[in-house]
Design a protein around this motif. Structure first.
Motif, PDB file in Angstrom:
ATOM      1  N   SER B  24       0.818  -1.208   0.000  1.00 43.75           N
ATOM      2  CA  SER B  24       0.000   0.000   0.000  1.00 43.75           C
ATOM      3  C   SER B  24       0.854   1.262   0.000  1.00 43.75           C
ATOM      4  N   CYS B 113      -3.924   4.391   5.753  1.00 45.60           N
ATOM      5  CA  CYS B 113      -4.065   4.406   4.283  1.00 45.60           C
ATOM      6  C   CYS B 113      -4.964   5.560   3.813  1.00 45.60           C
ATOM      7  N   HIS B 115      -3.966   7.811   2.058  1.00 43.60           N
ATOM      8  CA  HIS B 115      -3.602   8.100   0.670  1.00 43.60           C
ATOM      9  C   HIS B 115      -4.506   7.319  -0.296  1.00 43.60           C
ATOM     10  N   ARG B 116      -5.169   6.300   0.204  1.00 43.04           N
ATOM     11  CA  ARG B 116      -6.120   5.545  -0.626  1.00 43.04           C
ATOM     12  C   ARG B 116      -7.499   6.180  -0.543  1.00 43.04           C
ATOM     13  N   ASP B 117      -7.840   6.639   0.645  1.00 41.51           N
ATOM     14  CA  ASP B 117      -9.131   7.286   0.888  1.00 41.51           C
ATOM     15  C   ASP B 117      -8.936   8.220   2.084  1.00 41.51           C
ATOM     16  N   MET B 123      -5.235  -1.091   3.873  1.00 35.51           N
ATOM     17  CA  MET B 123      -5.150  -2.283   3.029  1.00 35.51           C
ATOM     18  C   MET B 123      -4.979  -3.552   3.868  1.00 35.51           C
TER      19      MET B 123
END
Lengths: 412, 140
Positions: B24, B113, B115-117, B123
């Motif tokens: 991730s 995370c 940076h993903r949401d 992850m």
């Protein structure tokens, strides 16, 4: 409610944040000699130009507006009138308070060295003004002598080294960072410094300094007779708390500094203290916590300092990292201490136990996950149940998680 | 706020979470920001950043790099502001933190995370085959 906080470093800034959090409608006045918020722990990075003054700021960029604080910058509190509940500033101006927090920190201690009085070319390593001077020093001075090889002295030494300036280091102790390191761990740095060209003198003090007729130090004479040529003298031989303005206040003072209890309260119920001004544990995390706790109590929310474990530090010099916790140099002749060491490929680890309890730990070259050790020492947890090598101790054998918020905790 | 709930009894120590973390974050040193350790009874223990209510890493940070986001409750880390002093490593009571193994500069700190949401979508939680770790809303 009107609060005054004196001092804008670790304790003062965090107290302001906490006061605003607990008491949203209060009036908060911050009074500081400093014109900027800056972290004194990273001044060596400012010295060598790695960091600008803006990036020394450890608070929010919009600190004043965010916390709605009236900040009187560049002002000095010179007196305290407890009867009137007012602080007195350098120009005689008075500012009233309901509750007062004294977080004035400390200043460089200048030892009474023969020949030093009145000299023009010496300074400490404490405030941004010191560093502004020290930045310019190498332009005109070749021989810089640093007295003291504690964390500040070594910060100064390595800050200069980054600039290509090689100082001469003098300490009365037998090796550098004597409070934090054992001889073995210190030797790593001593050897590295020698390789870099740092002239080091341990186990000797300064017997006198020689001034020329213009008031400039030209030579530093050590107790073993060594005569060092000196164009500039940096003194990092400890600090003293900033309590001069409290001498006639009636507040209880010890020989170290301002006296306050675990809630931060002094002998005046409306006056609190936090940070280095106590003169007892001059480290950043203690100042932050004391600031938060004093603020809570000032605003009527009970809190007390329970984590008194202040014998701890981490350091990185010349790319070599070390963590030091508790007592790392037990007496040789006391059989109740057990010492285990690991020393291989640039990694040195030492763990000192007494009756199954870890009392000290040194990690050099590999600090990963070292935080557990601090808890085991501070909480005096018996580690004999751990069936792994002590250097591999981790949280798994002490694992607890609460059912409500899923935070970890220790049960011991 | 959201926190990763840990059900230790479900963990089999497969380290899928550790691998997921590395993937991730695309960390070049292949260091993870979580770990699974084995206790003296050989039981696995998932050690994940708690984004503590009273974060010791934040209290000890001398640059402000480590700070608690008042809105999400997440303890965020700004690697550009960090002075790599490692006081946070020493202060984390649960031994969650270390530095990256190549440059020894950056603290391996869980960011949920984001940076993903931006709301957080770890992850490790998504990939855990045992559902030993789940994203759960908590009071503090």
């Amino acid at each position: 409610m009107k609060y005054i906080v004196i001092g804008s470093s670790a304790a003062g800034v965090n107290a302001v944040r906490e006061l605003r959090k607990v008491d949203p409608s209060a009036q908060i006045v911050l009074i500081s000699k400093d014109r900027n918020i800056y972290s004194r722990c990273i001044l060596h990075q400012y010295l060598c130009g790695k960091r600008t003054i803006e990036r020394l700021n450890f608070a929010e960029q919009d600190f004043e507006t965010l916390y709605k604080v009236d900040w009187m910058k560049g002002r000095e509190v010179t007196g305290l009138d407890r009867a009137a509940k007012e602080v007195i500033l350098e120009n005689g101006e008075r500012v009233s308070y309901d509750k007062l927090l004294i977080a004035t920190g400390s200043h460089t201690f200048i030892p009474p060295i023969k020949g030093l009085a009145g000299a023009k070319n010496f300074i400490g390593f404490r405030n941004i003004d010191d560093i502004e001077v020290l930045k310019e020093v190498p332009k005109t001075c070749k021989n810089i002598v640093v007295l003291g090889s504690g964390l500040i002295g070594i910060d100064c030494t390595t800050g200069y080294l980054e600039m290509g300036v090689k100082v001469t280091l003098v300490d009365f102790a037998g090796w550098l960072l004597n409070r934090q390191l054992d001889k073995r761990a210190a030797q790593t740095y001593i050897d590295k410094f020698a390789e870099e060209g740092i002239d080091q003198h341990y186990g000797v003090g300064v017997s006198e300094v020689i001034q020329n007729e213009d008031g400039y130090i030209t030579n530093v004479i050590l107790t073993d007779g060594t005569d060092l040529t000196c164009d500039f003298f940096v003194i990092t031989a400890g600090v003293r708390s900033n309590i001069e303005f409290l001498q006639d206040s009636g507040l209880e003072l010890s020989k170290f500094g301002l006296v306050y209890d675990a809630t931060g309260r002094t002998n005046d119920p409306d006056i609190y203290g936090a940070g280095d001004v106590s003169g007892t544990s001059p480290i950043w995390p203690v100042a932050v916590k004391e600031g938060l706790i004093a603020a809570d109590n000032m605003a009527g929310k009970n809190a007390a300092m329970t984590d008194f474990f202040a014998s701890k530090s981490t350091m990185t010099f010349c790319g070599i990292h070390t963590m030091s916790l508790g007592n790392v140099t037990p007496p040789d002749d006391d059989p109740s201490f057990e010492v285990q060491t690991y020393d291989k490929n640039g990694v040195y680890k030492k763990i000192v136990t007494q009756d199954g309890v870890i009392v000290g730990a040194l990690l050099q070259g590999d600090l990963a996950y070292g935080g557990v050790l601090q808890q085991l020492i501070a909480r005096k947890i018996d580690v004999r149940r751990v069936k792994k090598p002590i250097f591999e101790v981790d949280y798994s054998d002490f694992f607890h998680i609460d059912d409500e918020n899923y935070q970890f905790y220790y049960d011991e | 706020m959201y926190r990763i709930k840990i059900d230790r009894s479900r963990c089999i120590g497969c380290l899928t979470c550790v691998t997921s973390c590395i993937v991730s974050h695309e960390t070049d040193s292949a260091d993870a920001r979580n770990r699974v350790v084995i206790d003296s009874q050989t039981r696995p223990a998932p050690i994940f950043c708690r984004h503590c209510d009273k974060p010791e890493c934040v209290f000890t940070c001398m640059t402000g790099a480590m700070h608690k986001n008042p809105e999400t409750g997440y303890v965020e880390y700004d690697k550009n502001q960090c002075a790599s002093c490692y006081m946070c490593i020493m202060s984390c009571p649960y031994g969650v933190l270390k530095y990256d193994s190549i440059r020894n500069k950056e603290i391996m700190k869980c960011n949920m995370c984001t940076h993903r949401d931006p709301k957080g979508n770890p992850m490790c939680v998504e990939k855990c085959p045992m559902h030993a770790i789940t994203l759960t809303e908590v009071e503090k």
